[in-house]
Write an enzyme that holds these catalytic residues in place. Structure first.
Site, PDB file in Angstrom:
ATOM      1  N   GLY A 113       2.772   3.504   1.511  1.00 61.18           N
ATOM      2  CA  GLY A 113       3.274   3.551   2.778  1.00 61.18           C
ATOM      3  C   GLY A 113       3.682   5.001   3.004  1.00 61.18           C
ATOM      4  N   ARG A 141      -2.052  -0.558  -9.490  1.00 56.65           N
ATOM      5  CA  ARG A 141      -0.999  -1.519  -9.727  1.00 56.65           C
ATOM      6  C   ARG A 141      -1.453  -3.139 -10.058  1.00 56.65           C
ATOM      7  NH1 ARG A 141       2.862   1.713  -6.769  1.00 56.65           N
ATOM      8  NH2 ARG A 141       2.007   3.630  -6.555  1.00 56.65           N
ATOM      9  N   GLY A 172       0.831  -1.199   0.039  1.00 57.18           N
ATOM     10  CA  GLY A 172      -0.072   0.066  -0.150  1.00 57.18           C
ATOM     11  C   GLY A 172       0.859   1.312   0.037  1.00 57.18           C
ATOM     12  N   LYS A 228       3.926  12.276  -2.511  1.00 56.03           N
ATOM     13  CA  LYS A 228       4.996  11.171  -1.641  1.00 56.03           C
ATOM     14  C   LYS A 228       5.717  11.673  -0.651  1.00 56.03           C
ATOM     15  CE  LYS A 228       8.014   7.707  -3.800  1.00 56.03           C
ATOM     16  NZ  LYS A 228       8.573   7.106  -5.144  1.00 56.03           N
ATOM     17  N   ASP A 250       4.004  -4.765  -7.490  1.00 51.18           N
ATOM     18  CA  ASP A 250       3.472  -3.389  -7.040  1.00 51.18           C
ATOM     19  C   ASP A 250       4.020  -2.062  -7.565  1.00 51.18           C
ATOM     20  OD1 ASP A 250       5.692  -4.497  -5.129  1.00 51.18           O
ATOM     21  OD2 ASP A 250       5.643  -2.494  -4.393  1.00 51.18           O
ATOM     22  N   ARG A 307       3.362  14.139  -7.403  1.00 51.11           N
ATOM     23  CA  ARG A 307       3.056  13.291  -8.590  1.00 51.11           C
ATOM     24  C   ARG A 307       1.535  13.164  -9.103  1.00 51.11           C
ATOM     25  NH1 ARG A 307       5.813   7.517  -7.032  1.00 51.11           N
ATOM     26  NH2 ARG A 307       3.816   6.999  -5.935  1.00 51.11           N
ATOM     27  N   ASP A 311       9.218   5.324   7.892  1.00 54.15           N
ATOM     28  CA  ASP A 311       8.842   6.512   8.610  1.00 54.15           C
ATOM     29  C   ASP A 311       7.816   7.497   7.639  1.00 54.15           C
ATOM     30  OD1 ASP A 311      10.263   7.125   6.346  1.00 54.15           O
ATOM     31  OD2 ASP A 311      11.868   7.966   7.632  1.00 54.15           O
ATOM     32  N   ASP A 355       6.623   4.846 -10.052  1.00 54.30           N
ATOM     33  CA  ASP A 355       7.559   4.613  -8.904  1.00 54.30           C
ATOM     34  C   ASP A 355       8.963   4.552  -9.191  1.00 54.30           C
ATOM     35  OD1 ASP A 355       5.338   4.535  -7.465  1.00 54.30           O
ATOM     36  OD2 ASP A 355       5.671   2.628  -6.461  1.00 54.30           O
TER      37      ASP A 355
END
Ligand code: AMP
Ligand code: MG
Length: 479
Positions: free
Chosen positions: A91, A177, A89, A107, A246, A170, A119, A256
């Site tokens: 994160g 995905r 997911g 992001k 993913d 982004r 984190d 990504d």
């Protein structure tokens, strides 16, 4: 349109709440603007805003939430280096919704339900890399996400070193995905799998919406888009570095950006990801890995699509969809107007020659674009010119069969073979300066990224082969 009148759609939130989690961003301390892309702003109707508008920083930092926005993070799973991870997911990404079909996402906005032990942050270097490279890929004609801007901050995060945290905004036509499908398949939530498929068809394959055979046709088109995408990566010399399921877009986009790299000297086995010890995601493996990833997607779709039909489509991928897509783009790079069967051998021989020649991949094709039977310019750029010489014997014979004039061929090739690509050393130089507070090189690279096929005399040095000490930079995922 201004920041106040932006009109966000949040269609994804009409899905069951297992698809996402409502998450507020956690702002960074003392944020500052690193760069803002006015061309991308226009995609969402932001015509008159400039990056100097302090509220733009607030938008990225999450301290200004536009009217109608309900921030959320998306849930997905995925095969990472071949191993299934049931719950990944977003994160560290938070979605704001979509405008004009572009889904906006920040992001590095802090922890989410899917952060696991990490984190939720992103470091300045990787954020600048994604910001610049997605722009470069777009102008190279490769389907990709885009980026509106990037901010830095005084918030410290621990990576290999202590880094400053950043946020990149982004945009994508879809953030779904392969791994989003895997999530519901492995939890046996087949009704949700079907809902997801309907959602993706409506969003990314709308022409199939009323087709009785829409699920199979959807899978077929994912396979076809992926074949074309990977063929483009290979032809331009792009290594993604982390082709986990993913990180595979259901809409056939490059998504990504992590430890990616453009090829320096051509090398089939080049690995750009430091953690990829086995070379699973090497440049040469990318077509095979995408086949494997598509196979994992087909497995996830078995509850709603006939397995054998999907297998047949996967066979097509290996037998002709990918190979033909690759040959087509390489033909263009070689300036071949006619489609002849013998081209397959010519291109295969070229790949072999490049492997042995020790030649900068981008430079080779740009130099070839000026080829007029004088071989010296090509010999000058290769450490082993003999293999280039041998291949040119074949190329000359093949060119003799063309009906197009030499100057027309050269013109087309110069529009196909970029003079400028963003190599890792260029990105690193801009990042080093940015970390000292000088963002001018980022603007330079943004300009170069937007003009890959042009002659830019003031930046001629960036068109040369990568300096020896900067070749084959290998980066880590953790950023
Ligand atoms: P990637 O391969 O970088 O796309 O990331 C793989 C998974 O790890 C995704 O689910 C990311 O959201 C998550 N992830 C990566 N870095 C972080 C981070 N610093 N904090 C939280 N999640 C992260
Ligand atoms: Mg990812």
């Amino acid at each position: 349109m201004t920041l106040d009148t932006l009109n966000f759609q949040t269609n994804y939130l009409s899905l069951n709440n297992e698809f996402y989690d409502m998450t507020d961003p956690t702002p960074l301390d003392d944020p500052y603007l690193i760069s803002f892309n006015t061309h991308v702003a226009k995609l969402i109707g932001l015509e008159s805003i400039s990056g100097d508008d302090p509220r733009f920083v607030d938008l990225l930092n999450g301290t200004f939430i536009p009217r109608g926005v309900r921030p959320f993070s998306m849930c997905y799973a995925g095969h990472q280096f071949g191993n299934y991870a049931p719950r990944l997911g977003d994160g560290r990404a938070i979605n704001l919704g979509s405008i004009n079909g572009w889904h906006l996402q920040t992001k590095g906005s802090g922890e989410t339900l899917y952060s696991r032990t990490s984190d939720g942050r992103a470091a300045v270097p990787s954020s600048i890399r994604e910001y610049l490279m997605s722009e470069a890929m777009h102008h190279l004609g490769i389907p990709t996400t885009r980026a509106l801007g990037v901010i830095g901050s005084q918030t410290k995060i621990v990576r290999n070193n202590i880094e400053q945290a950043a946020i990149v905004m982004r945009l994508s036509p879809s953030w779904v995905r392969f791994g989003t499908f895997e999530y519901f398949y492995y939890f046996k939530e087949y009704d949700k799998l079907q809902t997801l498929t309907d959602y993706v068809i409506a969003e990314s394959y709308p022409h199939l919406k009323d087709d009785e055979d829409r699920y199979f046709k959807f899978f077929s088109e994912v396979v076809e888009r992926t074949a074309k995408l990977i063929a483009k990566w290979q032809s331009i010399g792009f290594c993604h570095g982390v082709m986990n399921t993913d990180n595979m877009s259901i809409a056939g986009l490059t998504i990504d950006y992590g430890p990616f790299s453009m090829l320096d000297d051509f090398d089939y086995g080049f690995v750009c990801n430091k953690t990829d010890k086995a070379g699973r995601y090497s440049y040469g493996e990318q077509p095979n890995v995408s086949y494997w990833n598509l196979t994992m997607l087909s497995k996830a779709l078995t509850p709603i699509i006939d397995k054998e039909r999907m297998q047949k489509k996967l066979d097509d991928y290996g037998n002709f969809l990918y190979p033909n897509a690759y040959i087509d783009v390489m033909r263009q790079k070689l300036g071949l107007d006619l489609k002849l069967d013998e081209d397959v051998e010519l291109i295969t021989d070229l790949v072999g020659a490049l492997q042995d020649a020790y030649v900068d991949y981008t430079n080779f094709f740009r130099t070839l674009s000026h080829y007029d039977s004088d071989r010296m310019p090509l010999f000058d750029i290769a450490m082993n010119p003999v293999v280039i010489h041998n291949w040119l014997e074949l190329y000359d014979k093949r060119l003799a069969k063309e009906t197009r004039s030499q100057s027309d061929r050269q013109k087309e090739m110069l529009k196909t073979n970029p003079k400028y690509v963003l190599k890792n050393y260029m990105l690193q130089e801009a990042i080093d300066l940015a970390q000292k507070g000088d963002f001018s090189s980022i603007e330079t690279l943004l300009h170069i990224a937007a003009h890959p096929f042009d002659e830019l005399p003031e930046f001629e040095h960036f068109a040369h082969e990568t300096p020896e000490e900067h070749k084959n930079i290998c980066l880590s995922c953790s950023s």
